[in-house]
Write a protein that holds these residues in place. Structure first.
Motif, PDB file in Angstrom:
ATOM      1  N   UNK A   1       1.085  -1.298   0.028  1.00  0.00           N
ATOM      2  CA  UNK A   1      -0.207  -0.097  -0.028  1.00  0.00           C
ATOM      3  C   UNK A   1       0.825   1.164  -0.098  1.00  0.00           C
ATOM      4  N   UNK A   2       0.218   2.259  -0.617  1.00  0.00           N
ATOM      5  CA  UNK A   2       0.854   3.662  -0.583  1.00  0.00           C
ATOM      6  C   UNK A   2       0.703   4.285   0.550  1.00  0.00           C
ATOM      7  N   UNK A   3       1.369   4.553   1.755  1.00  0.00           N
ATOM      8  CA  UNK A   3       1.068   4.935   3.078  1.00  0.00           C
ATOM      9  C   UNK A   3       0.324   6.294   2.983  1.00  0.00           C
ATOM     10  N   UNK A   4       0.838   7.068   2.347  1.00  0.00           N
ATOM     11  CA  UNK A   4       0.355   8.329   2.086  1.00  0.00           C
ATOM     12  C   UNK A   4      -0.913   8.692   1.755  1.00  0.00           C
ATOM     13  N   UNK A   5      -1.556   7.757   0.841  1.00  0.00           N
ATOM     14  CA  UNK A   5      -2.869   7.619   0.503  1.00  0.00           C
ATOM     15  C   UNK A   5      -3.875   6.925   1.666  1.00  0.00           C
ATOM     16  N   UNK A   6      -3.474   6.310   2.445  1.00  0.00           N
ATOM     17  CA  UNK A   6      -4.108   5.626   3.448  1.00  0.00           C
ATOM     18  C   UNK A   6      -4.053   6.344   4.875  1.00  0.00           C
ATOM     19  N   UNK A   7      -3.466   7.501   4.709  1.00  0.00           N
ATOM     20  CA  UNK A   7      -3.218   8.280   6.240  1.00  0.00           C
ATOM     21  C   UNK A   7      -4.600   8.644   6.764  1.00  0.00           C
ATOM     22  N   UNK A   8      -5.428   9.300   6.024  1.00  0.00           N
ATOM     23  CA  UNK A   8      -6.605   9.690   6.416  1.00  0.00           C
ATOM     24  C   UNK A   8      -7.547   8.821   7.179  1.00  0.00           C
ATOM     25  N   UNK A   9      -7.277   7.429   6.947  1.00  0.00           N
ATOM     26  CA  UNK A   9      -8.073   6.380   7.617  1.00  0.00           C
ATOM     27  C   UNK A   9      -7.482   6.103   8.886  1.00  0.00           C
ATOM     28  N   UNK A  10      -6.444   6.661   9.238  1.00  0.00           N
ATOM     29  CA  UNK A  10      -5.696   6.197  10.647  1.00  0.00           C
ATOM     30  C   UNK A  10      -5.405   7.370  11.294  1.00  0.00           C
ATOM     31  N   UNK A  11      -5.598   8.695  10.819  1.00  0.00           N
ATOM     32  CA  UNK A  11      -5.443  10.073  11.720  1.00  0.00           C
ATOM     33  C   UNK A  11      -6.237   9.863  12.846  1.00  0.00           C
ATOM     34  N   UNK A  12      -7.625   9.493  12.572  1.00  0.00           N
ATOM     35  CA  UNK A  12      -8.393   9.647  13.943  1.00  0.00           C
ATOM     36  C   UNK A  12      -7.934   8.885  15.256  1.00  0.00           C
ATOM     37  N   UNK A  13      -6.939   7.862  14.824  1.00  0.00           N
ATOM     38  CA  UNK A  13      -6.809   6.860  16.111  1.00  0.00           C
ATOM     39  C   UNK A  13      -5.120   7.138  16.235  1.00  0.00           C
ATOM     40  N   UNK A  14      -4.924   8.169  17.584  1.00  0.00           N
ATOM     41  CA  UNK A  14      -3.646   8.583  17.830  1.00  0.00           C
ATOM     42  C   UNK A  14      -2.671   7.321  17.991  1.00  0.00           C
ATOM     43  N   UNK A  15      -2.946   6.518  18.738  1.00  0.00           N
ATOM     44  CA  UNK A  15      -1.844   5.173  18.919  1.00  0.00           C
ATOM     45  C   UNK A  15      -1.644   4.634  17.671  1.00  0.00           C
ATOM     46  N   UNK A  16      -2.590   4.274  17.023  1.00  0.00           N
ATOM     47  CA  UNK A  16      -2.632   3.533  15.626  1.00  0.00           C
ATOM     48  C   UNK A  16      -1.688   4.324  14.443  1.00  0.00           C
ATOM     49  N   UNK A  17      -2.095   5.686  14.500  1.00  0.00           N
ATOM     50  CA  UNK A  17      -1.299   6.416  13.610  1.00  0.00           C
ATOM     51  C   UNK A  17       0.064   6.635  13.824  1.00  0.00           C
ATOM     52  N   UNK A  18       0.485   6.698  15.319  1.00  0.00           N
ATOM     53  CA  UNK A  18       1.631   6.543  15.599  1.00  0.00           C
ATOM     54  C   UNK A  18       2.437   5.478  15.183  1.00  0.00           C
ATOM     55  N   UNK A  19       1.997   4.104  15.169  1.00  0.00           N
ATOM     56  CA  UNK A  19       2.342   3.015  14.737  1.00  0.00           C
ATOM     57  C   UNK A  19       2.592   3.068  13.401  1.00  0.00           C
TER      58      UNK A  19
END
Length: 290
Positions: free
Chosen positions: A90-108
């Motif tokens: 996966x292209x991480x930049x294009x999936x960022x928006x799905x993870x940003x609402x979850x602070x800890x998961x977004x950090x991982x």
């Protein structure tokens, strides 16, 4: 053969091959790609080379590959011992928006994408989390629906996998003092190449430095990694060349000389054979995407 896997993440920001069975002609090779890859082994065994280390691959392993990270999988494939794996690119930049609402998961997520990872081989994770059933479930779901639905499903799968892997990924590194792990001959070669890949290569000099015979060294490296030393040196040079082409204004000839090919025509020929395009085309393609 194109060793740089140019995955089209523009039209589709992810690729999922779940429960894919390798045929008996499966041959791995040193390669890298622009996105993040998660590799989960359902069945089979073999070796995996990553970051100058050789890992013994086994069922239940989960491997994390960062963008443009050189790696090689050699599976032992036969009718009696099939190699079945799931790969998520996966292209991480294009999936960022799905993870940003979850602070800890977004950090991982950001750590796996950009961080100096201490642990990229996760073992024993299936003892605590149902990764096999999870992937089997999403295999069916990702085959139906439109692109928007599939993207949301993939993001949901990724979120659940991040929950399962976060403790191992964040596991603290050993604190000094600690005993250094002894290197195998193949790992010693990998580390030697990291220091000398831009220099002329002679097997005799390398074998002498490591105090082993030429035959033993080349035979052991091929058996443990599935590749020749020469092939790995070329892979390492190409990875460096790609980085220079996309991050510096240096000429193609200068880059070729920096990575070990002082003759420009030779560098261009090797680069095209490896990536499918000339260095100039590769640079131009990258600039147009930027």
């Amino acid at each position: 053969m194109n060793r740089l896997q140019n995955i089209d993440f523009v039209t589709k920001p992810f690729r999922a091959r779940i429960l894919a069975k390798a045929d008996d002609k499966y041959r791995g090779y040193f390669h890298y790609h622009q996105g993040v890859e998660l590799l989960y082994v359902h069945q089979g065994s073999g070796t995996l080379v990553l970051e100058q280390q050789v890992h013994q691959m086994q069922p239940g392993d989960l491997y994390l590959f960062q963008p443009f990270q050189l790696h090689h999988v050699q599976a032992h494939v036969s009718e009696e011992t099939p190699y079945i794996r799931s790969t998520l690119h996966f292209e991480p930049q294009m999936l960022e928006r799905y993870l940003k609402p979850y602070d800890r998961l977004y950090d991982i997520y950001t750590y796996i994408w950009k961080g100096a990872m201490r642990k990229q081989v996760l073992r024993g994770i299936t003892e605590h989390y149902p990764i096999d059933p999870l992937l089997r479930y999403y295999k069916e779901r990702l085959q139906v629906g439109g692109e928007a639905d599939q993207l949301e499903l993939f993001a949901s799968l990724l979120q659940q996998l991040l929950v399962m892997m976060q403790h191992q990924v964040q596991e603290a590194s050993p604190q000094p003092p600690f005993a250094a792990r002894s290197l195998s001959h193949s790992e010693a070669v990998l580390q030697w190449v990291e220091r000398h890949y831009a220099e002329p290569y002679r097997l005799e000099s390398l074998a002498e430095e490591l105090h082993v015979s030429k035959y033993h060294l080349s035979h052991t490296f091929k058996r443990e990694t599935g590749s020749t030393i020469t092939d790995y040196i070329q892979a390492r040079r190409m990875k460096e060349a790609c980085q220079w082409l996309t991050t510096s204004p240096l000429s193609v000839a200068d880059i070729g000389a920096r990575v070990g090919w002082p003759v420009a025509s030779h560098f261009i020929q090797r680069f095209k054979k490896w990536t499918g395009v000339t260095p100039h085309q590769y640079r131009k393609r990258h600039q147009s995407r930027g």
